[in-house]
Design an enzyme around this catalytic site. Sequence first.
Site, PDB file in Angstrom:
ATOM      1  N   THR A 278      54.468   6.380  32.234  1.00 38.43           N
ATOM      2  CA  THR A 278      53.068   6.023  32.514  1.00 38.43           C
ATOM      3  C   THR A 278      52.623   4.790  31.731  1.00 38.43           C
ATOM      4  OG1 THR A 278      52.561   8.343  32.869  1.00 38.43           O
ATOM      5  CG2 THR A 278      50.706   6.907  32.369  1.00 38.43           C
ATOM      6  N   SER A 284      49.219   7.321  38.267  1.00 37.14           N
ATOM      7  CA  SER A 284      49.741   7.941  39.482  1.00 37.14           C
ATOM      8  C   SER A 284      50.681   7.001  40.223  1.00 37.14           C
ATOM      9  CB  SER A 284      48.581   8.332  40.393  1.00 37.14           C
ATOM     10  OG  SER A 284      47.826   9.352  39.790  1.00 37.14           O
ATOM     11  N   GLY A 317      54.220  11.397  25.013  1.00 39.63           N
ATOM     12  CA  GLY A 317      54.414  12.499  24.078  1.00 39.63           C
ATOM     13  C   GLY A 317      55.578  12.204  23.155  1.00 39.63           C
ATOM     14  N   ARG A 449      36.023  47.370  25.938  1.00 33.98           N
ATOM     15  CA  ARG A 449      34.621  46.994  25.822  1.00 33.98           C
ATOM     16  C   ARG A 449      33.752  47.818  26.773  1.00 33.98           C
ATOM     17  NH1 ARG A 449      30.841  44.101  22.805  1.00 33.98           N
ATOM     18  NH2 ARG A 449      29.306  43.103  24.135  1.00 33.98           N
ATOM     19  N   GLY A 533      31.080  35.874  24.878  1.00 35.64           N
ATOM     20  CA  GLY A 533      31.140  35.078  23.652  1.00 35.64           C
ATOM     21  C   GLY A 533      32.439  35.268  22.891  1.00 35.64           C
ATOM     22  N   THR A 554      46.948  17.331  35.597  1.00 41.17           N
ATOM     23  CA  THR A 554      47.037  15.865  35.660  1.00 41.17           C
ATOM     24  C   THR A 554      48.437  15.360  35.332  1.00 41.17           C
ATOM     25  OG1 THR A 554      44.702  15.655  35.059  1.00 41.17           O
ATOM     26  CG2 THR A 554      46.095  13.740  34.674  1.00 41.17           C
ATOM     27  N   GLU A 556      52.579  15.038  34.729  1.00 40.94           N
ATOM     28  CA  GLU A 556      53.680  15.200  35.694  1.00 40.94           C
ATOM     29  C   GLU A 556      53.140  15.142  37.125  1.00 40.94           C
ATOM     30  OE1 GLU A 556      57.187  16.383  35.419  1.00 40.94           O
ATOM     31  OE2 GLU A 556      57.302  16.012  33.268  1.00 40.94           O
ATOM     32  N   ASP A 558      49.264  13.838  39.131  1.00 41.86           N
ATOM     33  CA  ASP A 558      47.905  14.307  39.378  1.00 41.86           C
ATOM     34  C   ASP A 558      47.887  15.192  40.630  1.00 41.86           C
ATOM     35  OD1 ASP A 558      44.799  13.645  38.999  1.00 41.86           O
ATOM     36  OD2 ASP A 558      45.286  13.655  41.139  1.00 41.86           O
TER      37      ASP A 558
END
Lengths: 763, 763
Positions: A278, A284, A317, A449, A533, A554, A556, A558
């Site tokens: 990229t 893209s 990355g 809960r 919450g 997004t 690998e 979009d």
Amino acid sequence: MLYFTVMNSSQYPSGTHAYLPFLYVIWSDDLLSASELEVIRLAITSDKELPAAARKLLLGWINPDTPPSAATQKHWRELIRESGASYREETAYPLSELSSAVGKALDPERGTPPDLTVLEQNLGIQPNHYRHVFEQYSAPRSFSEYYDGTLLAQHHLGKAYSVYRSLDSLWEQKDFRWEIQRNKEQHRQRVSRQVKHLANKGYGALAYPEGSGGKNDMPSYAAVFENLVFLDGSLCVKFGVQFGLFGGSIEKLGSEKHRKAYLGKAGTLELPGCFAMTETRHGSNVRGIHTTATYLHESRELVINTPGPDDNKEYIGNALEARMATVFAQLIVGGKRHGVHAVLVPLRDASGEVLPGIRVEDNGYKLGLNGVDNGKIWFREVRVPVDNLLDRYGGINAEGEYSSELKNSNKRFFTMLGTLVGGRICVGKGALAGAKMALGIAVRYALRRRQFNDSKRMQEDLIMDYPSHQLRLIPRLASCYVYQAALDEQMENYQQLTGGDTQKLEAQVAGLKAIITDFANDAIQESREACGGKGYLLENRIADLRSDIDIFTTFEGDNTVLLQLAAKGRLTDFRTAFNSDDFFGVLRLLRTQAARRLGAINPVYVNKTDREHLYKPAFHQHAFEYRTARLTYTLALRIRDYIKKGLPAYQAYLKVQAHFLALGRAYSEEIAYQSYRRVCEGITDEKHQALFDRLGALHALERITADMDWYFEQGYVGKRKSKAIKRRVERLTTELRPHVASLVEGFAIPEELMQQVPIARDH
Amino acid sequence: MLYFTVMNSSQYPSGTHAYLPFLYVIWSDDLLSASELEVIRLAITSDKELPAAARKLLLGWINPDTPPSAATQKHWRELIRESGASYREETAYPLSELSSAVGKALDPERGTPPDLTVLEQNLGIQPNHYRHVFEQYSAPRSFSEYYDGTLLAQHHLGKAYSVYRSLDSLWEQKDFRWEIQRNKEQHRQRVSRQVKHLANKGYGALAYPEGSGGKNDMPSYAAVFENLVFLDGSLCVKFGVQFGLFGGSIEKLGSEKHRKAYLGKAGTLELPGCFAMTETRHGSNVRGIHTTATYLHESRELVINTPGPDDNKEYIGNALEARMATVFAQLIVGGKRHGVHAVLVPLRDASGEVLPGIRVEDNGYKLGLNGVDNGKIWFREVRVPVDNLLDRYGGINAEGEYSSELKNSNKRFFTMLGTLVGGRICVGKGALAGAKMALGIAVRYALRRRQFNDSKRMQEDLIMDYPSHQLRLIPRLASCYVYQAALDEQMENYQQLTGGDTQKLEAQVAGLKAIITDFANDAIQESREACGGKGYLLENRIADLRSDIDIFTTFEGDNTVLLQLAAKGRLTDFRTAFNSDDFFGVLRLLRTQAARRLGAINPVYVNKTDREHLYKPAFHQHAFEYRTARLTYTLALRIRDYIKKGLPAYQAYLKVQAHFLALGRAYSEEIAYQSYRRVCEGITDEKHQALFDRLGALHALERITADMDWYFEQGYVGKRKSKAIKRRVERLTTELRPHVASLVEGFAIPEELMQQVPIARDH
């Protein structure tokens, strides 16, 4: 018509009474199908000792043409209450036992009441459906133990289940306990340590050939990859960048010399690397990247260069740690451009210093994945030996000439990308694991809960017992089962791949990645909201999953772009003719293909609403196939019309872009369900088959509901059928309600990690 | 039928040629309504100098019964190309000018071609619709300046616009510049400084009575509140906790003595406070909280106590700084429970030390809003003077007797909550501001970012020019306009409120808060994805908006609970009879009310698809009203049937819960659109009216599309109409495309803050 008036208890003939609880529960619900009535009719007619008068009365009550009046039903309920029989949910068949007790109390004449457990088993009515009807509120069972989670996991994950369990010892280590991370440098250091540990254990190289330290086992690699999401999305992504993207590019795009020199070291993390594709201005549209790799024959070198300030590699990355990068660049040989190729470029020396000509910048804080060091990279006339060109699909010979078996540079580019499709399957799997973790936490919380009550009851309801909560979580549990099957099958196909045309696989993977990452984010968001919450606190994990998995839509590829890729794949035959004049030939072809599915829909079918039909996989498959085929056909027609009017192809494409996206989605849903059905058909025992069929039905009906307006427009469904499908979705969630805990266990999420989540742990 | 065969240029009679560009653009599109054809017909017939032969030919071409063949259209295009006339988008009316040039080149005989700008103005066709048709790609205009952003903002925000601008100087200060915050302690300190600054400026007290330092101006307070989101969600929430919740509880639930003693100090932040309602085990079900306030007559004190370990106050904003809390507790006087009341309880001394008997714990890191110090609070037998009881709705007299004008404790409780409904409007407004900021950033990015191209063109397309991108962003811009109007009107109603029954206001606000916070999260998520990886970086703001606004769906009332409240509000008449036997009376009433709207739908109406009808507010309003009325009626019928069968009311309610939620949503959408229409009707100039009408139409058609399956089930729409509505949504986004920049300016987001966002700033 004596039967349908209210009578007091003494007026009902002997034999009737034991049936009253069932009749009351069934009629108080809206949903009575022919098959359900048939189940009851069979029970009544096969009750040999039932007096004739009682039989006649009971059969009258189950005649849908003459339903018992509301007053009659109310009277039944009063009789049940008067009997003093108590409803005890902790028993195996609470409704049958209640019936038996009511029979004994009100109808002592008959003696032993009939055993009606068969009814309870076959009608699919669940305690949470009718619990309140008998005003028996104390200690309802929160889940059933009918299904064993481990068995479900084995059916669900197949061979990968053992990989899951082999990682169990990992989660017991201090460095693999979850903890809150807010500082990116600290987080990155931790993730790097974790990746190193995984590399040492051999997990990184699993997919590589045996000669490079691996086991040639991509499915197991993918199972490890998806497991890491249960701990930390950053770990999963960092692992994928090093072993999947960097190592994978060497394995798939390089030749033997590259594999020998680098792949083993990539697998052990001796050589940390990154995947630099990229660019800031080209995300893209990778084919348009600007970085160049210019061949210098005199020195047999490639010069890597970033031409403009915004042509840098972006979001890479591992950029802050990598010692080498697979750089994608426009290859120029002898002044001629040959399209995008990959080149191995050293970034740092052994001590970690950035090499001359290279600039790296941190991308900074992100919504999530802050344990991954994403960065920008610029190259200023960086020279590397020509041997660093990953030359499987195009190389430079000793004479300095470019050569490739694939003459067309577009085709070459897409073939190169095609080999990397395994990573895209992994992205889908990682996102899906995130969805499972979030749903798992939400379900466990919902089974603890309690909130609200009506004044009469002993304790508030479990939030899992609210229909709105069930609709929120249970269809998504079902979809996890379906999508896992789809991704696992694609991974198997990828593993089996031996060259050849990967176009179909790519198109299918592209579409699945898009719909599954979209699904995952939606499921995680629903889980967050379902925990209120508590779901917002980082300690409860869902918040981080939300932030980490978000970008899976997004990276690998979009999702908007990928859906169009999927749609184009579906139009393969059509595509070659896109710019030609032979649209009529193409249309004839499509019409022939589609004729079987696109014939006028039988009016009876359009309003067929019985349970058998709606639960039948053949119906779901037909609906999915019909949608894909019909969208393909109408898309082709629309494009043909535009082209006939002289509109440029690109303009025609823009005009139908929304249609393209719809087709991409439809096609992907169709193939996902097909994969899942193959899993179901492989299950041999009836007990699990029944569950998996129901999960598939819930998923399919929910997906059909999402496109119901379209099915209406096509005349594929009518009003009655649409309503019936929606009611079946609600009903199926209720039927599956008792099994939610088992369904979550079926995801095989490490219990060690679950116990670290305050709202999900055992108390 | 000579007219409809292909001819070469010389065969077309003089006068024809100038019309060809328009005819080509119009016919190449799918969407030709009667009114559009009428516009062209009028232009042709009023072209006085048009030769008769040309007129006849042209009129034939616009007869929808005999449309020109594809070959004819293709021929037009070739003629246009042959003419050598060039299409220049930078001119005011590019299509008219092209027509004129084509006329001159191909038809010199005629002399000056007719002026066709009227066509361009009236047809609503936009350059991005046909730009590619003429293969003219260089320098397309990225937006129109036809509308002025400031004027739009004034129409959109009304009186609040001046409040927005009065804050401009704020954003220039260093402490009000946006910056990344990762450490919660540092973030909290910054936010506290900011809140103090706002208090000093008098913004905090704006809504309070003049005697307490305020201006009795809740709408302006709300405008400040929503503005703070543009900088930081944490600041907005912290501001709201101090001045809205804490100060508001004193103002609304206390009496004059409380206002005198505390309100002014709350407004200046001399007294930092918090609002302690929610407990760990009681979030949505506040009436069931366990904290007690027991009256001791001997000392005239109230003893505040947390009975069990999980009965603590939970998620209390400002808990780590507050010196006083409004604590909600079960009031016990003389051994008798009187339901939930609010008591002012000191938490810390002047030096900030926690007082004896009080324990506070930090809630820790959250997905977002980490600048807000949420905490848990436990009370161990904490004594406060009885004067600290906020006694507007119930007090304890000198004899130690409890008294209240509202005898029913439920009614009293809901009246107390009702006075606080202003905060719920603010929550909706804050979320909406977050959506605007995110959409604004995404739109500005889309007007700069280019991606992909086809080989012929000079530069890649702006991503704003992709239909899929337009569909993503433009309908949501429109919805922001609609929902702002709805919230502003409710705020005005709240400000005007003088006691009396607040039930209707509460129900409407509950529903609006739910649908608008849901909308906001969806819009922010779409904006994130629309910006790809750039949207994921914290520096670009959308990520934080996503994380901060997320919890707006939960706090001040979980949306699922609020939608049911809205639905119950719609059923008001019905509700009182919920447990009574007079369902038939209620149904008669509902049936009468509904008869007007629920009459059988005219078959012509069901498939009325012309533009006039689909754009008409009356159609939208009818569709919204019909849905609400029909859902109310069928809900009532279903409940009646269950009750008649003897089902307990609570069980009946569970069975129809999904129906309840649907009604709550439908009702809220209906009132939102009504509010918006009132704004539109107040706009006097045609130019802006046209735009606001179009925004309303886009919003309404998009909302109707979302429930299209339901409208089908009711027979309210047919296949043709459903398709036509969807095409109109696509078409409207294209029509509004040129104005996106102005629409964003209309949000009046401080430019200072926009310029701090790398992807949104001017370069």
